[in-house]
Design a protein around this motif. Sequence first.
Motif, short mmCIF file in Angstrom:
data_model
loop_
_atom_site.label_atom_id
_atom_site.label_comp_id
_atom_site.label_asym_id
_atom_site.label_seq_id
_atom_site.Cartn_x
_atom_site.Cartn_y
_atom_site.Cartn_z
N TYR A 1 0.82 -1.21 0.00
CA TYR A 1 0.00 0.00 0.00
C TYR A 1 0.85 1.26 0.00
O TYR A 1 0.68 2.15 -0.85
CB TYR A 1 -0.94 0.02 1.20
N ASN A 2 1.78 1.37 0.94
CA ASN A 2 2.51 2.62 1.13
C ASN A 2 3.52 2.92 0.03
O ASN A 2 3.75 4.10 -0.28
CB ASN A 2 3.22 2.59 2.49
N GLU A 3 4.09 1.89 -0.57
CA GLU A 3 5.11 2.11 -1.60
C GLU A 3 4.57 1.97 -3.01
O GLU A 3 5.21 2.45 -3.96
CB GLU A 3 6.27 1.13 -1.40
N ARG A 4 3.41 1.34 -3.18
CA ARG A 4 2.90 1.09 -4.52
C ARG A 4 1.53 1.70 -4.78
O ARG A 4 1.35 2.49 -5.69
CB ARG A 4 2.86 -0.43 -4.78
N HIS A 5 0.56 1.32 -3.97
CA HIS A 5 -0.80 1.79 -4.22
C HIS A 5 -1.00 3.26 -3.85
O HIS A 5 -1.59 4.03 -4.61
CB HIS A 5 -1.81 0.93 -3.45
N LYS A 6 -0.53 3.66 -2.69
CA LYS A 6 -0.74 5.03 -2.24
C LYS A 6 -0.16 6.07 -3.19
O LYS A 6 -0.84 7.06 -3.52
CB LYS A 6 -0.16 5.21 -0.83
N PRO A 7 1.09 5.92 -3.68
CA PRO A 7 1.63 6.91 -4.62
C PRO A 7 0.81 7.01 -5.92
O PRO A 7 0.82 8.04 -6.58
CB PRO A 7 3.05 6.39 -4.91
N ALA A 8 0.11 5.92 -6.26
CA ALA A 8 -0.71 5.93 -7.47
C ALA A 8 -2.13 6.40 -7.20
O ALA A 8 -2.95 6.47 -8.11
CB ALA A 8 -0.74 4.53 -8.08
N GLY A 9 -2.44 6.72 -5.93
CA GLY A 9 -3.78 7.17 -5.59
C GLY A 9 -4.80 6.05 -5.60
O GLY A 9 -5.99 6.28 -5.82
#
Length: 204
Positions: A57-65
């Motif tokens: 989540y924090n390194e992949r999904h979150k930066p992509a919104g």
Amino acid sequence: MGFAGQAQRDAWEAYAEETPTRRTPEFVTLLKADAPSVTRSRRQIWSDADWYRSHAYNERHKPAGIDDYIISICRIPGTRRSSSLWLHRATGAAPFGRREWYLLDVAHREFARHIGGPIASTLQPTPASLTKRQREALEMLLAGLTEKQAAAGMGISVPTVHEYVQAIYKHFGVHSRGELAAHFLRRYRGAMNDVRVGDDEASR
């Protein structure tokens, strides 16, 4: 879902390039299930606490919104391969419900039955992967034009058209115009209707 901006799109595309679907923790976990198809929501795979402190989540999904998702994996009948479909929702959007879960599960199981048949395999090349100019050349080849006629119609030189033709042959794994026509008619007649020459893809 759409991306909020180019930065979010770039972040997700970078993740997709670095991490093939088969290596994502969700895919690896669900593929172990002893069932022809498995559909799970994010909350069925991760608790909220684990998800929001996870690297995924924090390194992949979150930066992509991107936050909530549903993943569906179906084994392709008669093969050792699997098909996967994901639905994502933007950060802050309402989570997926039972209705969306059910629709994806049913649709994917029906879709998977046709992979390798009337629907082209996801592992096979399609016209969408060609450049705009290569697709123009492909349309002219399939219309029966010679390379010289195609060059005149495209306003380019015959050697350039020949380069496009060789790239097309290599792309589809064929060696002649006859093989190309047979291959295309068997698999991709419908695909060309979805990928028109007027697309915005940059030509080369």
